[in-house]
Design a protein around this motif. Structure first.
Motif, PDB file in Angstrom:
ATOM      1  N   PHE A  74      48.836 113.870  36.218  1.00  0.00           N
ATOM      2  CA  PHE A  74      50.062 114.031  36.999  1.00  0.00           C
ATOM      3  C   PHE A  74      49.744 114.391  38.447  1.00  0.00           C
ATOM      4  O   PHE A  74      50.348 113.869  39.383  1.00  0.00           O
ATOM      5  N   PHE A  75      48.775 115.281  38.627  1.00  0.00           N
ATOM      6  CA  PHE A  75      48.387 115.701  39.966  1.00  0.00           C
ATOM      7  C   PHE A  75      47.832 114.524  40.767  1.00  0.00           C
ATOM      8  O   PHE A  75      48.140 114.351  41.950  1.00  0.00           O
TER       9      PHE A  75
ATOM     10  N   HIS B 197      50.852 112.523  41.986  1.00  0.00           N
ATOM     11  CA  HIS B 197      51.870 113.120  42.852  1.00  0.00           C
ATOM     12  C   HIS B 197      51.312 114.009  43.966  1.00  0.00           C
ATOM     13  O   HIS B 197      52.014 114.255  44.949  1.00  0.00           O
TER      14      HIS B 197
ATOM     15  N   THR C 225      51.443 116.655  45.515  1.00  0.00           N
ATOM     16  CA  THR C 225      52.279 117.858  45.591  1.00  0.00           C
ATOM     17  C   THR C 225      53.083 117.944  44.302  1.00  0.00           C
ATOM     18  O   THR C 225      53.936 117.098  44.033  1.00  0.00           O
ATOM     19  N   ILE C 226      52.791 118.973  43.520  1.00  0.00           N
ATOM     20  CA  ILE C 226      53.412 119.121  42.203  1.00  0.00           C
ATOM     21  C   ILE C 226      53.351 120.587  41.804  1.00  0.00           C
ATOM     22  O   ILE C 226      52.425 121.308  42.181  1.00  0.00           O
ATOM     23  N   SER C 227      54.360 121.032  41.080  1.00  0.00           N
ATOM     24  CA  SER C 227      54.425 122.421  40.632  1.00  0.00           C
ATOM     25  C   SER C 227      54.205 122.521  39.134  1.00  0.00           C
ATOM     26  O   SER C 227      54.448 121.564  38.392  1.00  0.00           O
TER      27      SER C 227
ATOM     28  N   THR D 275      46.675 122.761  42.226  1.00  0.00           N
ATOM     29  CA  THR D 275      47.925 123.040  42.932  1.00  0.00           C
ATOM     30  C   THR D 275      48.137 124.543  43.066  1.00  0.00           C
ATOM     31  O   THR D 275      47.904 125.291  42.111  1.00  0.00           O
TER      32      THR D 275
ATOM     33  N   ASP E  51      59.229 119.791  44.014  1.00  0.00           N
ATOM     34  CA  ASP E  51      59.253 118.792  42.952  1.00  0.00           C
ATOM     35  C   ASP E  51      58.101 117.821  43.154  1.00  0.00           C
ATOM     36  O   ASP E  51      57.623 117.645  44.277  1.00  0.00           O
ATOM     37  N   PRO E  52      57.675 117.158  42.063  1.00  0.00           N
ATOM     38  CA  PRO E  52      58.105 117.297  40.676  1.00  0.00           C
ATOM     39  C   PRO E  52      57.462 118.499  40.008  1.00  0.00           C
ATOM     40  O   PRO E  52      56.624 119.188  40.592  1.00  0.00           O
ATOM     41  N   VAL E  53      57.866 118.726  38.735  1.00  0.00           N
ATOM     42  CA  VAL E  53      57.430 119.906  37.981  1.00  0.00           C
ATOM     43  C   VAL E  53      56.853 119.487  36.629  1.00  0.00           C
ATOM     44  O   VAL E  53      57.402 118.610  35.954  1.00  0.00           O
ATOM     45  N   PHE E  54      55.750 120.117  36.287  1.00  0.00           N
ATOM     46  CA  PHE E  54      55.173 120.009  34.947  1.00  0.00           C
ATOM     47  C   PHE E  54      55.309 121.371  34.280  1.00  0.00           C
ATOM     48  O   PHE E  54      55.052 122.402  34.904  1.00  0.00           O
TER      49      PHE E  54
ATOM     50  N   LYS F 175      65.382 120.935  38.636  1.00  0.00           N
ATOM     51  CA  LYS F 175      64.093 120.401  39.059  1.00  0.00           C
ATOM     52  C   LYS F 175      63.827 119.031  38.428  1.00  0.00           C
ATOM     53  O   LYS F 175      64.395 118.690  37.387  1.00  0.00           O
TER      54      LYS F 175
END
Length: 287
Positions: A120-121, A124, A126-128, A160, A208-211, A251
């Motif tokens: 995911f990282f 994207h 930038t990810i939370s 992150t 955003d986005p969020v995991f 989110k």
């Protein structure tokens, strides 16, 4: 990409078609990173079996979330070595991301999370990450391993800085010092129960986005009693669902994992199956 031997919820085949399903579930029975209780290796199968007895209609959402299509994927042979396991799950997750699937992983111990999150990282940047957990998991290494379940958030934070940790009830002094030094957004259950934490504001501060990574020891023993490193005083059912609903409604959640179930009693897998289905409902059926 093959379907798993048994499908989450066991719906009609039209709802498990990997080509059309919006959701891909990855059962990932790895427990090479545990340090205390065993049983996470059997957890994915136990959750999937229990899910066959769930009602497909959600009375709160007034919806049948499974109709978006939920395909449970065969992860194939999982390597024994932690580094190879991380790479294996990363590649599997990356493939499913490329197919535009919403991904949910059923662990397995918490060490698996950095593998799926890496994919995911990579996409994207930038990810939370929002972590529900009894433990902060911020040790640089534990029992000689940097890929221990007790180090997973340390590995994720190498990718992150945007993390929010909720429900923590156990950490070392070294972890506490890291939290202060790095100004990590970590909220113990004690602080949450004081009632002066504005969760909505905390979420607004996360990009955003969020995991979501959900360790089931975040939950009270009355909900999930079978987990590798249990701690008393966790979230109650409606309490955690209220927070999850807020997260999903405010989110852009792009995936989650649920880890650390130890499949040693009949009730805990059912609770985890229902939690997973609730989270998918929040993603796809919130009005």
């Amino acid at each position: 990409m093959k379907l798993y031997k048994s499908q989450f919820l066991n719906p009609e085949p039209e709802y498990t078609n990997i080509e059309t399903a919006k959701v891909a579930i990855i059962p990932y029975p790895y427990e090479g990173g545990v340090s205390y209780g065993k049983g996470t290796e059997q957890a994915p199968d136990a959750v999937i079996e229990a899910s066959h007895y769930l009602e497909l209609y959600d009375e709160v959402l007034d919806a049948e979330p499974y109709k978006v299509g939920i395909a449970t994927i065969d992860p194939q042979e999982i390597p024994d070595k932690s580094e190879e396991m991380i790479t294996h799950l990363y590649r599997l997750t990356k493939t499913l991301i490329q197919q535009n699937k919403f991904i949910a992983v059923i662990g397995g111990d918490h060490s698996i999370s950095s593998g799926c999150f890496k994919a995911f990282f990579e996409k994207h940047k930038t990810i939370s990450v929002i972590q529900f957990d009894a433990h902060s998991d911020l040790r640089d290494a534990y029992e000689g391993s940097k890929l221990s379940h007790a180090s997973v958030m340390a590995r994720i934070r190498e990718m992150t800085p945007h993390t929010l940790q909720l429900g923590i009830r156990s950490m070392s002094i070294e972890e506490a010092e890291v939290v202060k030094k790095e100004n990590i957004q970590l909220y113990t259950m004690h602080k949450l129960r004081k009632g002066n934490i504005n969760i909505k504001q905390l979420l607004d501060n996360l990009p955003d986005p969020v995991f979501i990574t959900f360790d089931v020891d975040a939950l009270d023993w009355s909900i999930v009693s079978s987990t590798g490193t249990p701690e008393p005083g966790g979230f109650y059912w409606d309490e955690v669902l209220e927070i999850l609903e807020l997260i999903f409604s405010t989110k852009n959640v792009i995936g989650f994992d649920i880890v650390e179930l130890s499949a040693n009693d009949p009730n805990s897998p059912f609770a985890v199956a229902k939690l997973l289905y609730k989270m998918l409902g929040f993603k796809f059926s919130l009005k």
